[in-house]
Design a protein around this motif. Structure first.
Motif, PDB file in Angstrom:
ATOM      1  N   ALA A 155      17.907 -24.458   4.609  1.00  0.00           N
ATOM      2  CA  ALA A 155      17.174 -25.235   3.603  1.00  0.00           C
ATOM      3  C   ALA A 155      17.778 -26.634   3.457  1.00  0.00           C
ATOM      4  CB  ALA A 155      17.190 -24.501   2.266  1.00  0.00           C
ATOM      5  N   SER A 156      19.107 -26.717   3.539  1.00  0.00           N
ATOM      6  CA  SER A 156      19.752 -28.038   3.439  1.00  0.00           C
ATOM      7  C   SER A 156      20.971 -28.043   4.351  1.00  0.00           C
ATOM      8  CB  SER A 156      20.150 -28.329   1.992  1.00  0.00           C
ATOM      9  OG  SER A 156      21.060 -27.359   1.537  1.00  0.00           O
ATOM     10  N   PHE A 157      21.249 -29.210   4.927  1.00  0.00           N
ATOM     11  CA  PHE A 157      22.357 -29.337   5.897  1.00  0.00           C
ATOM     12  C   PHE A 157      23.349 -30.389   5.426  1.00  0.00           C
ATOM     13  CE2 PHE A 157      19.156 -27.311   8.457  1.00  0.00           C
ATOM     14  CZ  PHE A 157      19.886 -26.505   9.334  1.00  0.00           C
ATOM     15  N   GLN A 158      24.615 -30.235   5.849  1.00  0.00           N
ATOM     16  CA  GLN A 158      25.644 -31.242   5.597  1.00  0.00           C
ATOM     17  C   GLN A 158      26.433 -31.442   6.892  1.00  0.00           C
ATOM     18  OE1 GLN A 158      28.006 -29.271   2.504  1.00  0.00           O
ATOM     19  NE2 GLN A 158      29.563 -28.735   4.046  1.00  0.00           N
ATOM     20  N   ALA A 159      27.110 -32.600   6.941  1.00  0.00           N
ATOM     21  CA  ALA A 159      27.822 -32.945   8.172  1.00  0.00           C
ATOM     22  C   ALA A 159      29.030 -32.035   8.408  1.00  0.00           C
ATOM     23  CB  ALA A 159      28.280 -34.401   8.114  1.00  0.00           C
ATOM     24  N   SER A 160      29.676 -31.612   7.311  1.00  0.00           N
ATOM     25  CA  SER A 160      30.890 -30.805   7.463  1.00  0.00           C
ATOM     26  C   SER A 160      30.551 -29.329   7.584  1.00  0.00           C
ATOM     27  CB  SER A 160      31.798 -31.030   6.249  1.00  0.00           C
ATOM     28  OG  SER A 160      32.810 -30.048   6.235  1.00  0.00           O
ATOM     29  N   GLY A 161      31.343 -28.651   8.353  1.00  0.00           N
ATOM     30  CA  GLY A 161      31.181 -27.202   8.475  1.00  0.00           C
ATOM     31  C   GLY A 161      31.971 -26.442   7.425  1.00  0.00           C
ATOM     32  N   THR A 162      32.606 -27.163   6.502  1.00  0.00           N
ATOM     33  CA  THR A 162      33.404 -26.507   5.465  1.00  0.00           C
ATOM     34  C   THR A 162      32.645 -26.527   4.143  1.00  0.00           C
ATOM     35  OG1 THR A 162      35.448 -27.158   6.542  1.00  0.00           O
ATOM     36  CG2 THR A 162      35.601 -26.544   4.216  1.00  0.00           C
ATOM     37  N   PHE A 163      32.513 -25.352   3.565  1.00  0.00           N
ATOM     38  CA  PHE A 163      31.859 -25.225   2.253  1.00  0.00           C
ATOM     39  C   PHE A 163      32.895 -24.705   1.265  1.00  0.00           C
ATOM     40  CE2 PHE A 163      28.643 -24.667   5.496  1.00  0.00           C
ATOM     41  CZ  PHE A 163      27.629 -25.530   5.081  1.00  0.00           C
ATOM     42  N   ASN A 164      33.139 -25.484   0.223  1.00  0.00           N
ATOM     43  CA  ASN A 164      34.152 -25.090  -0.767  1.00  0.00           C
ATOM     44  C   ASN A 164      33.509 -24.690  -2.085  1.00  0.00           C
ATOM     45  OD1 ASN A 164      36.480 -25.531   0.812  1.00  0.00           O
ATOM     46  ND2 ASN A 164      36.257 -27.742   0.525  1.00  0.00           N
ATOM     47  N   ASN A 165      34.355 -24.215  -3.004  1.00  0.00           N
ATOM     48  CA  ASN A 165      33.945 -23.884  -4.376  1.00  0.00           C
ATOM     49  C   ASN A 165      32.801 -22.877  -4.403  1.00  0.00           C
ATOM     50  OD1 ASN A 165      35.842 -25.785  -5.263  1.00  0.00           O
ATOM     51  ND2 ASN A 165      34.314 -27.432  -5.043  1.00  0.00           N
ATOM     52  N   LEU A 166      32.913 -21.881  -3.566  1.00  0.00           N
ATOM     53  CA  LEU A 166      31.849 -20.883  -3.496  1.00  0.00           C
ATOM     54  C   LEU A 166      32.153 -19.681  -4.388  1.00  0.00           C
ATOM     55  CD1 LEU A 166      31.237 -20.841   0.371  1.00  0.00           C
ATOM     56  CD2 LEU A 166      30.072 -22.199  -1.380  1.00  0.00           C
ATOM     57  N   THR A 183      31.407 -15.557  -5.124  1.00  0.00           N
ATOM     58  CA  THR A 183      31.256 -14.427  -4.214  1.00  0.00           C
ATOM     59  C   THR A 183      29.770 -14.269  -3.859  1.00  0.00           C
ATOM     60  OG1 THR A 183      31.032 -12.917  -6.066  1.00  0.00           O
ATOM     61  CG2 THR A 183      33.241 -13.187  -5.173  1.00  0.00           C
ATOM     62  N   GLY A 184      29.513 -13.772  -2.669  1.00  0.00           N
ATOM     63  CA  GLY A 184      28.123 -13.590  -2.251  1.00  0.00           C
ATOM     64  C   GLY A 184      28.017 -13.674  -0.740  1.00  0.00           C
ATOM     65  N   THR A 185      26.803 -13.456  -0.251  1.00  0.00           N
ATOM     66  CA  THR A 185      26.568 -13.531   1.191  1.00  0.00           C
ATOM     67  C   THR A 185      25.746 -14.782   1.490  1.00  0.00           C
ATOM     68  OG1 THR A 185      26.684 -11.156   1.427  1.00  0.00           O
ATOM     69  CG2 THR A 185      25.547 -12.348   3.162  1.00  0.00           C
ATOM     70  N   TYR A 186      26.265 -15.603   2.406  1.00  0.00           N
ATOM     71  CA  TYR A 186      25.638 -16.889   2.713  1.00  0.00           C
ATOM     72  C   TYR A 186      25.115 -16.870   4.152  1.00  0.00           C
ATOM     73  CZ  TYR A 186      28.147 -18.379  -1.470  1.00  0.00           C
ATOM     74  OH  TYR A 186      28.610 -18.496  -2.755  1.00  0.00           O
ATOM     75  N   PRO A 187      23.812 -17.199   4.355  1.00  0.00           N
ATOM     76  CA  PRO A 187      23.296 -17.324   5.721  1.00  0.00           C
ATOM     77  C   PRO A 187      23.650 -18.711   6.266  1.00  0.00           C
ATOM     78  CG  PRO A 187      21.494 -17.456   4.124  1.00  0.00           C
ATOM     79  CD  PRO A 187      22.768 -17.374   3.336  1.00  0.00           C
ATOM     80  N   VAL A 188      24.657 -18.763   7.125  1.00  0.00           N
ATOM     81  CA  VAL A 188      25.152 -20.040   7.640  1.00  0.00           C
ATOM     82  C   VAL A 188      24.503 -20.320   8.986  1.00  0.00           C
ATOM     83  CG1 VAL A 188      27.209 -21.343   8.311  1.00  0.00           C
ATOM     84  CG2 VAL A 188      27.330 -19.678   6.433  1.00  0.00           C
ATOM     85  N   VAL A 189      24.038 -21.536   9.150  1.00  0.00           N
ATOM     86  CA  VAL A 189      23.383 -21.911  10.403  1.00  0.00           C
ATOM     87  C   VAL A 189      23.784 -23.354  10.734  1.00  0.00           C
ATOM     88  CG1 VAL A 189      21.247 -22.636   9.240  1.00  0.00           C
ATOM     89  CG2 VAL A 189      21.161 -21.883  11.609  1.00  0.00           C
ATOM     90  N   ALA A 190      23.851 -23.655  12.029  1.00  0.00           N
ATOM     91  CA  ALA A 190      24.194 -25.020  12.460  1.00  0.00           C
ATOM     92  C   ALA A 190      23.024 -25.604  13.234  1.00  0.00           C
ATOM     93  CB  ALA A 190      25.441 -24.992  13.339  1.00  0.00           C
ATOM     94  N   LYS A 191      22.907 -26.934  13.176  1.00  0.00           N
ATOM     95  CA  LYS A 191      21.825 -27.634  13.883  1.00  0.00           C
ATOM     96  C   LYS A 191      22.466 -28.746  14.700  1.00  0.00           C
ATOM     97  CE  LYS A 191      18.902 -30.040  11.328  1.00  0.00           C
ATOM     98  NZ  LYS A 191      17.803 -30.293  10.371  1.00  0.00           N
ATOM     99  N   ASP A 192      22.042 -28.895  15.960  1.00  0.00           N
ATOM    100  CA  ASP A 192      22.663 -29.945  16.784  1.00  0.00           C
ATOM    101  C   ASP A 192      21.867 -31.242  16.690  1.00  0.00           C
ATOM    102  OD1 ASP A 192      20.502 -29.773  18.452  1.00  0.00           O
ATOM    103  OD2 ASP A 192      21.647 -29.223  20.246  1.00  0.00           O
ATOM    104  N   PHE A 193      22.287 -32.240  17.442  1.00  0.00           N
ATOM    105  CA  PHE A 193      21.681 -33.567  17.381  1.00  0.00           C
ATOM    106  C   PHE A 193      20.191 -33.525  17.713  1.00  0.00           C
ATOM    107  CE2 PHE A 193      20.738 -37.732  19.386  1.00  0.00           C
ATOM    108  CZ  PHE A 193      20.969 -38.529  18.272  1.00  0.00           C
ATOM    109  N   ASN A 194      19.799 -32.575  18.564  1.00  0.00           N
ATOM    110  CA  ASN A 194      18.389 -32.443  18.949  1.00  0.00           C
ATOM    111  C   ASN A 194      17.566 -31.636  17.954  1.00  0.00           C
ATOM    112  OD1 ASN A 194      18.520 -33.911  21.346  1.00  0.00           O
ATOM    113  ND2 ASN A 194      19.368 -32.147  22.448  1.00  0.00           N
ATOM    114  N   GLY A 195      18.209 -31.143  16.923  1.00  0.00           N
ATOM    115  CA  GLY A 195      17.484 -30.301  15.963  1.00  0.00           C
ATOM    116  C   GLY A 195      17.428 -28.855  16.390  1.00  0.00           C
ATOM    117  N   CYS A 196      18.216 -28.509  17.409  1.00  0.00           N
ATOM    118  CA  CYS A 196      18.253 -27.114  17.845  1.00  0.00           C
ATOM    119  C   CYS A 196      19.166 -26.310  16.929  1.00  0.00           C
ATOM    120  CB  CYS A 196      18.781 -27.027  19.279  1.00  0.00           C
ATOM    121  SG  CYS A 196      17.726 -27.898  20.441  1.00  0.00           S
ATOM    122  N   LEU A 197      18.725 -25.089  16.602  1.00  0.00           N
ATOM    123  CA  LEU A 197      19.460 -24.260  15.641  1.00  0.00           C
ATOM    124  C   LEU A 197      20.339 -23.227  16.340  1.00  0.00           C
ATOM    125  CD1 LEU A 197      16.730 -23.495  12.979  1.00  0.00           C
ATOM    126  CD2 LEU A 197      18.619 -25.121  12.802  1.00  0.00           C
TER     127      LEU A 197
END
Ligand code: HEM
Length: 436
Positions: A235-246, A248-262
């Motif tokens: 739903a939303s992306f950030q440049a860093s792969g680090t997510f802080n201040n979370l 407890t819970g289950t997070y669906p983590v996904v990465a997108k490359d420069f071409n928009g490939c997931l």
């Protein structure tokens, strides 16, 4: 003389007249009869459960006996001739059967619900033609029940499980059966021409069930850098792969490359790990013959923001509990994040003090004569074999046997010896309590 007799007669007449009038009025208004006396209306019936936990299609079929011409009402609602009520959600209901005189009987019924079956969703995912094309599709199939309709990302349900014209992204498909029971699954539409992007995602737990200091470090390989990262399924992306201040819970983590490939979606769970908390208690004895005055002081370390309780009671900021009787206690320290450590301790009764025991012995010795203060027939109700009577009378014992001049107790015979008087003085000066 004759005149007096006349007066008496008139008085008698008035008395009789009054009594007659009184009895007449009491019989002229008959007591109202209770039309429901002897009428017992009994309601019985059967219930049909709802087909799912949320469906409103349960029913109650009630019948009643004990009178004729009965009507039925549900939860005090409109009366009807039939005892059958349909379209009911799961819950408790009261049915009242009433006759034309207003006599009624009631019965409670519980409409239960049928649990939903486990519904799973699988799909065939078609890639988009390129990272920016919207030519992807998801063909989903529900299993575990029948009569499915489908929606995508919470939209409107449709008969077909196929959703087309999709861009690269993550989608949630929900299948709903004929009874309204649902199951969901997430699918990622990737782009043709995309290299395979592999994501690793590592969680760090929070320090307690309510703490929000968890984190996730995600890292992608493959595809074309730079990557952006999402912890909400794309739903939303950030440049860093680090997510802080979370939390407890289950997070669906996904990465997108420069071409928009997931990348693949890495379902990453941040759990909690409580710190090692140490909790100890020190106790102060309670003293016999006093209002409960035991004390527990809890000392906790290893975390912060502690609150404390005793025997599972309400947590309080103070680590000191007073006014305690002799007993075993369970204590707990809970840190600001809800992590707890418990232990057990015992508040004891302080043993009798030596000065008290000396006075008790003086009383026993000097009172060993009839008419004194020892059971079974203690003088003045004061039984000096009872510890708390001695404590309660301490000042009076000193006043009567030591301070009074001449000594008043014992009232006959020689006064207490100087040594015995001193024992009483020493005990009173030390506090005059059971443990002195
Ligand atoms: C160790 C010696 C004794 C002590 C310390 C003692 C103490 C007392 C005390 C504290 C009271 C309660 C009244 C108050 O508050 O002043 C009392 C009352 C009384 N005691 Fe004793 N007593 C002793 C021995 C005796 C003996 C040997 C007798 C009789 C055989 C006796 C007869 C009474 C009586 C009749 C009362 C009620 C009337 C009153 O207060 O004078 N006592 N005593």
């Amino acid at each position: 003389m004759k005149k007096i007799v006349t007066y008496v007669s008139i008085a008698s007449f008035l008395l009789i007249f009054t009594e007659l009038g009184c009895s007449k009025s009491s019989t002229s208004t008959p007591a109202p009869t209770n039309p429901c006396a002897g009428v017992t209306i009994t309601v019985t019936g059967t219930t049909t459960p709802t087909s799912t936990p949320t469906a409103s299609n349960g029913s109650i079929a009630a019948t009643a006996s004990g009178s004729a011409g009965l009507t039925f009402s549900l939860n005090g609602g409109t009366a009807q001739a039939s005892g059958t009520f349909t379209g009911l959600a799961a819950g408790s209901y009261t049915i009242t059967a009433k006759n034309s005189s207003g006599c009624s009987g009631t019965q409670s019924f519980t409409v239960t619900s049928t649990p939903c079956p486990a519904i799973t969703v699988t799909a065939t995912v078609t890639q988009t033609a390129s990272p920016v094309a919207t030519t992807g599709s998801i063909a989903a199939i529900g299993a575990g029940s029948t009569g499915f309709t489908y929606n995508i990302n919470g939209g409107a349900f449709q008969a077909s499980g196929t959703f087309s014209n999709l861009g690269v992204g993550s989608y949630t498909i929900t299948a709903k059966d004929a009874l309204g029971c649902t199951g969901s699954n997430s699918f990622t539409v990737t782009a043709a021409g995309c290299a395979t992007i592999t994501l690793t995602s590592t969680p760090t737990n929070t320090s307690g069930p309510t703490a929000t200091n968890g984190s996730i470090v995600a890292s992608a390989t493959g595809g074309l850098a730079p990557y952006t990262y999402s912890k909400d399924g794309g739903a939303s992306f950030q440049a860093s792969g680090t997510f802080n201040n979370l939390a407890t819970g289950t997070y669906p983590v996904v990465a997108k490359d420069f071409n928009g490939c997931l990348s693949n979606t890495a379902s990453t769970t941040v759990a909690f790990t409580c710190p090692t908390i140490t909790a100890n208690a020190s106790t102060t004895n309670t003293i016999k013959c006093e209002t409960n005055n035991g004390m527990i002081t809890i000392t906790a370390s290893g975390s912060s923001g502690f609150m404390y309780n005793l025997n599972g009671g309400t947590f309080q900021p103070s680590n000191i509990f007073t006014g305690l009787g002799a007993a075993n206690y369970t204590f707990s320290a809970r840190d600001g994040n809800g992590c707890t450590q418990s232990g057990n301790t015992t508040v004891s009764q302080a043993p009798a003090g030596s000065l008290f025991l000396a006075v008790k012995a003086v009383l026993a010795t000097n009172c060993a004569i009839p008419g004194c203060h020892l059971s079974p027939a203690p003088q003045n109700g004061l039984d000096f074999t009872d510890d708390c009577t001695i404590v309660g009378q301490g000042l009076r014992i000193k006043a009567r046997a030591v301070d009074a001049n001449p000594s008043q107790m014992p009232p006959t015979g020689p006064p207490l010896s100087a040594g015995d008087k001193q024992k009483i003085v020493d005990w009173i000066n030390a506090g005059g309590k059971h443990n002195n």
